[in-house]
Design a protein around this motif. Structure first.
Motif, PDB file in Angstrom:
ATOM      1  N   UNK A 462     -14.028  -0.891   7.932  1.00 34.89           N
ATOM      2  CA  UNK A 462     -14.288   0.761   7.842  1.00 34.89           C
ATOM      3  C   UNK A 462     -13.001   1.284   8.224  1.00 34.89           C
ATOM      4  N   UNK A 463     -12.158   0.925   8.950  1.00 38.14           N
ATOM      5  CA  UNK A 463     -10.941   1.355   9.567  1.00 38.14           C
ATOM      6  C   UNK A 463      -9.940   1.466   8.491  1.00 38.14           C
ATOM      7  N   UNK A 464      -9.803   0.485   7.773  1.00 43.25           N
ATOM      8  CA  UNK A 464      -9.043   0.217   6.489  1.00 43.25           C
ATOM      9  C   UNK A 464      -9.111   1.336   5.551  1.00 43.25           C
ATOM     10  N   UNK A 465     -10.390   1.289   5.092  1.00 42.71           N
ATOM     11  CA  UNK A 465     -10.654   2.201   3.837  1.00 42.71           C
ATOM     12  C   UNK A 465     -10.775   3.669   4.611  1.00 42.71           C
ATOM     13  N   UNK A 466     -11.162   3.962   5.509  1.00 42.81           N
ATOM     14  CA  UNK A 466     -10.889   5.252   5.995  1.00 42.81           C
ATOM     15  C   UNK A 466      -9.822   6.185   6.272  1.00 42.81           C
ATOM     16  N   UNK A 467      -8.745   4.899   6.699  1.00 39.27           N
ATOM     17  CA  UNK A 467      -7.181   5.465   6.788  1.00 39.27           C
ATOM     18  C   UNK A 467      -6.813   5.524   5.275  1.00 39.27           C
ATOM     19  N   UNK A 468      -7.243   4.635   4.141  1.00 37.44           N
ATOM     20  CA  UNK A 468      -6.653   5.075   3.074  1.00 37.44           C
ATOM     21  C   UNK A 468      -7.295   6.379   2.382  1.00 37.44           C
ATOM     22  N   UNK A 469      -8.628   6.645   2.720  1.00 38.78           N
ATOM     23  CA  UNK A 469      -9.013   7.830   2.303  1.00 38.78           C
ATOM     24  C   UNK A 469      -8.403   9.102   2.714  1.00 38.78           C
ATOM     25  N   UNK A 470      -7.682   9.129   3.732  1.00 35.02           N
ATOM     26  CA  UNK A 470      -6.710  10.126   3.978  1.00 35.02           C
ATOM     27  C   UNK A 470      -5.460  10.367   3.601  1.00 35.02           C
ATOM     28  N   UNK A 471      -5.075   9.163   2.774  1.00 38.99           N
ATOM     29  CA  UNK A 471      -3.633   9.444   2.330  1.00 38.99           C
ATOM     30  C   UNK A 471      -3.589   9.044   0.723  1.00 38.99           C
ATOM     31  N   UNK A 472      -4.890   8.554   0.148  1.00 42.07           N
ATOM     32  CA  UNK A 472      -4.628   8.268  -1.312  1.00 42.07           C
ATOM     33  C   UNK A 472      -5.943   8.967  -1.917  1.00 42.07           C
ATOM     34  N   UNK A 473      -5.675   9.408  -3.371  1.00 39.79           N
ATOM     35  CA  UNK A 473      -6.780   9.576  -4.108  1.00 39.79           C
ATOM     36  C   UNK A 473      -8.006   8.742  -4.162  1.00 39.79           C
ATOM     37  N   UNK A 474      -9.105   9.370  -4.360  1.00 39.31           N
ATOM     38  CA  UNK A 474     -10.372   8.450  -4.467  1.00 39.31           C
ATOM     39  C   UNK A 474     -10.495   7.210  -4.954  1.00 39.31           C
ATOM     40  N   UNK A 475      -9.781   7.382  -6.377  1.00 40.86           N
ATOM     41  CA  UNK A 475      -9.699   6.400  -7.299  1.00 40.86           C
ATOM     42  C   UNK A 475      -8.806   4.989  -6.840  1.00 40.86           C
ATOM     43  N   UNK A 476      -7.632   5.476  -6.005  1.00 38.78           N
ATOM     44  CA  UNK A 476      -6.754   4.238  -5.445  1.00 38.78           C
ATOM     45  C   UNK A 476      -7.326   3.695  -4.296  1.00 38.78           C
ATOM     46  N   UNK A 477      -8.368   4.043  -3.464  1.00 41.17           N
ATOM     47  CA  UNK A 477      -8.781   3.442  -2.558  1.00 41.17           C
ATOM     48  C   UNK A 477      -9.436   2.227  -2.460  1.00 41.17           C
ATOM     49  N   UNK A 478      -9.291   1.065  -1.806  1.00 42.34           N
ATOM     50  CA  UNK A 478      -9.967  -0.146  -1.940  1.00 42.34           C
ATOM     51  C   UNK A 478     -11.223   0.176  -1.702  1.00 42.34           C
ATOM     52  N   UNK A 479     -12.084  -0.652  -2.562  1.00 39.85           N
ATOM     53  CA  UNK A 479     -13.690  -0.729  -2.157  1.00 39.85           C
ATOM     54  C   UNK A 479     -13.877  -1.602  -1.355  1.00 39.85           C
ATOM     55  N   UNK A 480     -13.002  -2.869  -1.047  1.00 40.28           N
ATOM     56  CA  UNK A 480     -13.393  -3.867  -0.200  1.00 40.28           C
ATOM     57  C   UNK A 480     -12.093  -4.189   0.388  1.00 40.28           C
ATOM     58  N   UNK A 481     -12.376  -4.861   1.725  1.00 41.41           N
ATOM     59  CA  UNK A 481     -11.276  -5.281   2.344  1.00 41.41           C
ATOM     60  C   UNK A 481     -11.473  -6.861   3.023  1.00 41.41           C
ATOM     61  N   UNK A 482     -10.463  -7.695   2.961  1.00 44.75           N
ATOM     62  CA  UNK A 482     -10.599  -9.143   3.376  1.00 44.75           C
ATOM     63  C   UNK A 482      -9.435  -9.254   4.327  1.00 44.75           C
ATOM     64  N   UNK A 483      -9.636  -9.505   5.369  1.00 42.51           N
ATOM     65  CA  UNK A 483      -8.978  -9.908   6.589  1.00 42.51           C
ATOM     66  C   UNK A 483      -8.596 -11.289   6.372  1.00 42.51           C
ATOM     67  N   UNK A 484      -7.224 -11.649   6.455  1.00 42.12           N
ATOM     68  CA  UNK A 484      -6.767 -12.846   6.572  1.00 42.12           C
ATOM     69  C   UNK A 484      -5.834 -13.341   7.688  1.00 42.12           C
ATOM     70  N   UNK A 485      -5.629 -14.787   7.818  1.00 38.52           N
ATOM     71  CA  UNK A 485      -4.529 -14.980   8.921  1.00 38.52           C
ATOM     72  C   UNK A 485      -3.218 -15.061   8.076  1.00 38.52           C
ATOM     73  N   UNK A 486      -3.191 -15.491   6.694  1.00 35.68           N
ATOM     74  CA  UNK A 486      -2.001 -15.489   5.859  1.00 35.68           C
ATOM     75  C   UNK A 486      -2.462 -15.129   4.442  1.00 35.68           C
ATOM     76  N   UNK A 487      -1.313 -14.904   3.728  1.00 35.01           N
ATOM     77  CA  UNK A 487      -1.348 -14.555   2.184  1.00 35.01           C
ATOM     78  C   UNK A 487      -0.402 -15.705   1.637  1.00 35.01           C
ATOM     79  N   UNK A 488      -0.788 -16.124   0.498  1.00 37.68           N
ATOM     80  CA  UNK A 488       0.065 -17.056  -0.224  1.00 37.68           C
ATOM     81  C   UNK A 488       0.962 -16.432  -0.735  1.00 37.68           C
TER      82      UNK A 488
END
Length: 507
Positions: A462-488
């Motif tokens: 919710x924190x990540x999505x709310x942050x994006x809503x304040x800075x991006x148009x609605x269609x750009x805001x991610x609908x889901x967020x996954x927290x990872x220890x690292x990315x490939x």
């Protein structure tokens, strides 16, 4: 400017002489004169083994002095260098070695728990493909290898070097293969040296610089903007085999490193590590980075915490260095663009779609044994189609907005993940992010953000999505967020989004 690598080696020995050329941490040190002599010794050994001018030598090993000496020795003997990605499996490495027609292989012994030669031999047995006649295992067989050139006169090696022509193929670098089978990118001596000299000139490399090369030598950045850039400028090469924050910080302090290029993740890891502050990093004067997404927040932080000038650049294996910021560019330009044309390139934006197109004398010669792919990449007017989306400002500065294949369409609107990732970089606690599009029955595609948090920080979806809503148009805001220890990541530090897409599809 010299136009062959052997000529550049000889010229560096004359011009820089006793100045340090190569420093192996914990190992040997070579001046430019000594480097020339050692390169000639390697060339004599390769000649002694019977490798002919125009033949190909593969190297499958991590950064180190012997890698650099072998690569330069191969050029001196008139051979074509074929670097092999150290992350490859035995099957992948066999494919590269076989397709390139390499007549020799220099390979590391067991490294990071992997016996690459054993894996290669197993793959060769399974596939029924013969391995090169010459195989040298590092470091154990190095002295034995060099001794094979004892009966080869120095003059014969020098004659081989003198016979190399500017348009001879210097190297074949295979692409990462993230979207399909890797392709061998061929470059001539004049091209490899020209892009290296351009990079060195814009970065202001000089003989008193100490350049820590963590970017893999098998990659165009490590080989051309690393080894060859130092060869053209007299800067000292300090190779590091594996990025390790405490060791990297210790090397910067001990060797008084002045130049540290790398992907964005290198700098965030260095600055976020709790032990980094215990080392004196004040010798750093220059950091050069580049990717589709270099967040302005990161550039600002690097300037402040590392005390180094920061430049951004843009390139790809097929062009190496295409654009680069210049010293003196303001902070916003460095943060938001990849600089302007460099190394003799013209840059334009193709229509439709906004693809970045490049043309110039240093674009690749073509793909090895693949005229169809070459024709698809370089059109009839000589423009190289990069697959990147970008825009040019009124001063010719390029901003990469994304990859063509990464863009997705949400509710009829184009979404460029790099734009979303730049917004996420402003969220306190985010160390790295990657955004991909996933199928959606109503909107076609929607975004998912993968987040790596900074050490000691936590975030919620919710924190990540709310942050994006304040800075991006609605269609750009991610609908889901996954927290990872690292990315490939691939070897150049770019996130392998195709793996994230495949994982999401499987789920």
């Amino acid at each position: 400017m010299t136009s062959t690598i052997p000529a550049a080696i000889a010229e560096a020995a004359r011009e820089f002489g006793p100045a340090p050329a190569l420093v192996e941490p914990g190992g040997g040190r070579w001046s430019w004169e000594q480097l020339h002599a050692e390169v000639r010794t390697v060339a004599r050994a390769l000649i002694g083994y019977g490798l002919q001018p125009g033949g190909r030598l593969a190297i499958w090993a991590p950064n180190g002095a012997q890698w650099m000496l072998t690569a330069l020795g191969a050029s001196y003997a008139g051979l074509t260098l074929v670097p092999v990605n150290t992350r490859y499996t035995g099957v992948e490495a066999l494919d590269i070695i076989h397709r390139s027609g390499a007549g020799g292989l220099v390979v590391t012994g067991p490294f990071l728990g992997v016996d690459r030669l054993a894996a290669l031999r197993a793959a060769a047995a399974d596939e029924g493909i013969p391995l090169p006649r010459l195989i040298v295992t590092l470091p154990d067989e190095w002295k034995t290898f060099l001794a094979c050139g004892d009966d080869v006169p120095e003059g014969r090696a020098d004659a081989r070097a003198d016979a190399v022509a500017p348009d001879d193929v210097a190297d074949i670098l295979f692409t990462s293969g993230t979207t399909g089978r890797s392709k061998g990118v061929m470059s001539a001596h004049r091209q490899s040296l020209a892009v290296a000299a351009a990079w060195a000139g814009i970065a202001g490399l000089r003989p008193d610089d100490r350049y820590l090369v963590i970017n893999p030598f098998f990659h165009s950045f490590g080989l051309k903007a690393g080894i060859l850039a130092c060869l053209s400028s007299g800067a000292t090469v300090v190779p590091q085999a594996v990025f390790d924050v405490p060791r990297t910080a210790g090397l910067i302090a001990a060797e008084r490193i002045t130049v540290l290029p790398g992907p964005p993740t290198l700098y965030t890891s260095l600055m976020d590590h709790p032990d980094a502050g215990g080392h004196d990093l004040s010798s750093l004067r220059l950091a050069v980075t580049g990717a589709a997404t270099v967040p302005p927040a990161l550039v600002e932080r690097m300037r402040k915490e590392l005390g180094a000038d920061v430049l951004t650049a843009y390139g790809l294996t097929e062009a190496v260095v295409a654009t680069m910021c210049r010293p003196g560019d303001d902070a916003r330009t460095v943060a938001e663009t990849s600089g302007r044309a460099a190394a003799g390139f013209e840059v334009r934006i193709g229509e439709p779609g906004g693809e970045v197109l490049l043309r110039g004398p240093n674009a690749m010669l073509g793909y090895l044994d693949d005229p169809a792919a070459t024709a698809q990449a370089i059109d009839s007017e000589g423009w190289l189609h990069t697959g990147d989306i970008g825009r040019l400002d009124e001063n010719g500065y390029l901003t990469i907005t994304d990859r063509l294949k990464d863009m997705y369409i949400c509710g009829g609107f184009n979404v460029y993940p790099a734009e979303v990732e730049r917004a996420l970089a402003r969220l306190p606690g985010v160390a790295e992010s990657a955004v991909i599009g996933l199928p959606d029955p109503r909107l076609g595609e929607v975004g998912r953000a993968y987040i790596v948090c900074r050490p000691g920080r936590e975030l919620s979806e919710p924190e990540v999505i709310e942050f994006c809503r304040g800075r991006l148009a609605g269609y750009k805001v991610p609908r889901s967020v996954e927290l990872r220890a690292e990315l490939p990541h691939n070897a150049s530090g770019k996130v392998l989004k195709y793996l994230l897409r495949a994982e999401a599809a499987d789920a």
